[in-house]
Enzyme design. Structure first.
Site, PDB file in Angstrom:
ATOM      1  N   HIS A 201     -12.640  17.491 -21.413  1.00  0.00           N
ATOM      2  CA  HIS A 201     -13.625  18.151 -20.559  1.00  0.00           C
ATOM      3  C   HIS A 201     -13.078  18.353 -19.153  1.00  0.00           C
ATOM      4  O   HIS A 201     -12.394  17.470 -18.614  1.00  0.00           O
ATOM      5  CB  HIS A 201     -14.898  17.301 -20.507  1.00  0.00           C
ATOM      6  CG  HIS A 201     -15.941  17.808 -19.548  1.00  0.00           C
ATOM      7  ND1 HIS A 201     -16.519  19.055 -19.683  1.00  0.00           N
ATOM      8  CD2 HIS A 201     -16.515  17.240 -18.447  1.00  0.00           C
ATOM      9  CE1 HIS A 201     -17.406  19.223 -18.717  1.00  0.00           C
ATOM     10  NE2 HIS A 201     -17.407  18.151 -17.950  1.00  0.00           N
ATOM     11  N   SER A 202     -13.368  19.506 -18.568  1.00  0.00           N
ATOM     12  CA  SER A 202     -13.108  19.767 -17.152  1.00  0.00           C
ATOM     13  C   SER A 202     -11.646  19.498 -16.776  1.00  0.00           C
ATOM     14  O   SER A 202     -10.735  20.089 -17.352  1.00  0.00           O
ATOM     15  CB  SER A 202     -14.086  18.934 -16.310  1.00  0.00           C
ATOM     16  OG  SER A 202     -14.066  19.334 -14.957  1.00  0.00           O
ATOM     17  N   PHE A 203     -11.400  18.592 -15.825  1.00  0.00           N
ATOM     18  CA  PHE A 203     -10.030  18.270 -15.397  1.00  0.00           C
ATOM     19  C   PHE A 203      -9.195  17.729 -16.556  1.00  0.00           C
ATOM     20  O   PHE A 203      -7.960  17.801 -16.520  1.00  0.00           O
ATOM     21  CB  PHE A 203     -10.075  17.249 -14.257  1.00  0.00           C
ATOM     22  CG  PHE A 203      -8.737  16.978 -13.625  1.00  0.00           C
ATOM     23  CD1 PHE A 203      -8.188  17.880 -12.726  1.00  0.00           C
ATOM     24  CD2 PHE A 203      -8.034  15.830 -13.925  1.00  0.00           C
ATOM     25  CE1 PHE A 203      -6.950  17.633 -12.143  1.00  0.00           C
ATOM     26  CE2 PHE A 203      -6.795  15.572 -13.346  1.00  0.00           C
ATOM     27  CZ  PHE A 203      -6.250  16.487 -12.449  1.00  0.00           C
ATOM     28  N   GLY A 204      -9.855  17.214 -17.577  1.00  0.00           N
ATOM     29  CA  GLY A 204      -9.141  16.747 -18.754  1.00  0.00           C
ATOM     30  C   GLY A 204      -8.307  17.843 -19.398  1.00  0.00           C
ATOM     31  O   GLY A 204      -7.293  17.571 -20.042  1.00  0.00           O
ATOM     32  N   GLY A 205      -8.704  19.110 -19.212  1.00  0.00           N
ATOM     33  CA  GLY A 205      -7.920  20.209 -19.738  1.00  0.00           C
ATOM     34  C   GLY A 205      -6.543  20.285 -19.109  1.00  0.00           C
ATOM     35  O   GLY A 205      -5.547  20.547 -19.794  1.00  0.00           O
TER      36      GLY A 205
END
Length: 307
Positions: A201-205
């Site tokens: 998710h989000s910055f995890g990308g």
């Protein structure tokens, strides 16, 4: 599942009660009823004062109790803490949650975004204002377990410890990228999984893209599906561009119905984008879950038939 309090989260639950709140059996945070001493019908109220600073401080202190409660729920779902860096004492290390991982056939790795969330959470605002199901990774974990997946839950924002009154970075996992790389090198790869899927998710990308660049050979061989929920990236790593675009889908916040295609200029250069079925960023993981699970399972079937 039921969310009755127990175990290691007892202190956090007690502190929540000091704020006048508790989670009910449905995992919803509710005001404690003065007569019964149990969660009632009233949801969390942010505005307790005319001072915005006081309201925010109250929210932050209450939110600080959420991680331990989620950690216990992860353990109740069969996951165990693994302290990293390996061999370091708990007070000088962080931890992730994993299933047994020995000889695993299918592995699902979950990576949250940046900010205050910790292992097992997507969005603490949804935990507080909606439910544990809405804001945590528990629904993904439970569905994946039923489908035969082993699990790795990362904890990429937990990067420091207070030692002798000073905040000190945890050596080797000082930031989200180093944390994820350590987990990949020392936990995921040694488990020798046959097939790996990722939900980030989000910055995890961005964390996933860095992993794909650093461990591109392993990714090409083992990682068959990458599901991104409203990530901070839109393009694939140059070193494995075609592969990455083939296995990745991006569920973006949008007013369009779930899975409706979200067009981009020069689409061949970008990760495929579809609607997460909700216009708000923090809702993307929860609202897109059914589609994400189907995407992963479809990719797995393709992998099996291709062998």
């Amino acid at each position: 599942m039921a969310y009755a309090p127990a175990g290691n989260s007892k202190q956090a639950i007690a502190r929540l009660r000091e704020f006048g709140y508790a989670f009910n059996e449905a995992g919803e945070l509710r005001r404690i009823d003065a007569y019964t001493g149990r969660p009632g019908d009233k949801p969390f109220i942010f505005e307790i004062s005319k001072s915005q600073a006081e309201n925010q401080a109250h929210y932050e202190k209450l939110a600080d109790q959420i991680p331990e409660i989620v950690y216990e729920l992860l353990e109740r779902n069969g996951l165990s803490r693994t302290y990293i860096p390996l061999g370091m004492p708990p007070d000088r290390s962080t931890f992730i949650f994993t299933s047994a991982l020995k000889g695993c056939k299918k592995l699902l790795v979950l990576i949250h975004g940046s900010g205050y969330v910790r292992a097992g959470q997507w969005a603490r605002s949804l935990v507080i204002n909606n439910s544990l199901d809405h804001g945590t990774q528990l629904p993904y974990i439970q569905r994946a377990q039923k489908l035969g997946y082993d699990i790795v839950v990362t904890n990429t924002n937990d990067n420091d410890r207070t030692i002798d009154g000073q905040s000190m970075p945890i050596k080797g996992v000082e930031n989200a990228h180093k944390h994820a790389a350590y987990v990949w090198k020392h936990i995921v790869m040694p488990a020798k999984p046959e097939s790996v899927a990722i939900v980030a998710h989000s910055f995890g990308g961005l964390v996933v893209r860095d992993l794909a660049e650093e461990y591109s050979d392993f990714f090409r061989e083992k990682v068959f599906a990458i599901a991104l929920t409203d990530p901070t990236i839109s393009t694939a790593p140059a070193c494995c561009k075609k592969y990455f675009l083939d296995v990745t889908c991006n569920w973006v916040s949008s007013n369009k119905p779930l899975d409706a295609e979200v067009a981009r200029a020069h689409a061949s250069e970008y990760i495929k984008c579809v609607s997460a079925g909700h216009p708000k960023h923090e809702w993307s993981s929860y609202s897109a879950m059914e589609s994400v699970i189907k995407f992963i399972e479809d990719k797995y079937e393709q992998r099996v038939h291709a062998k």
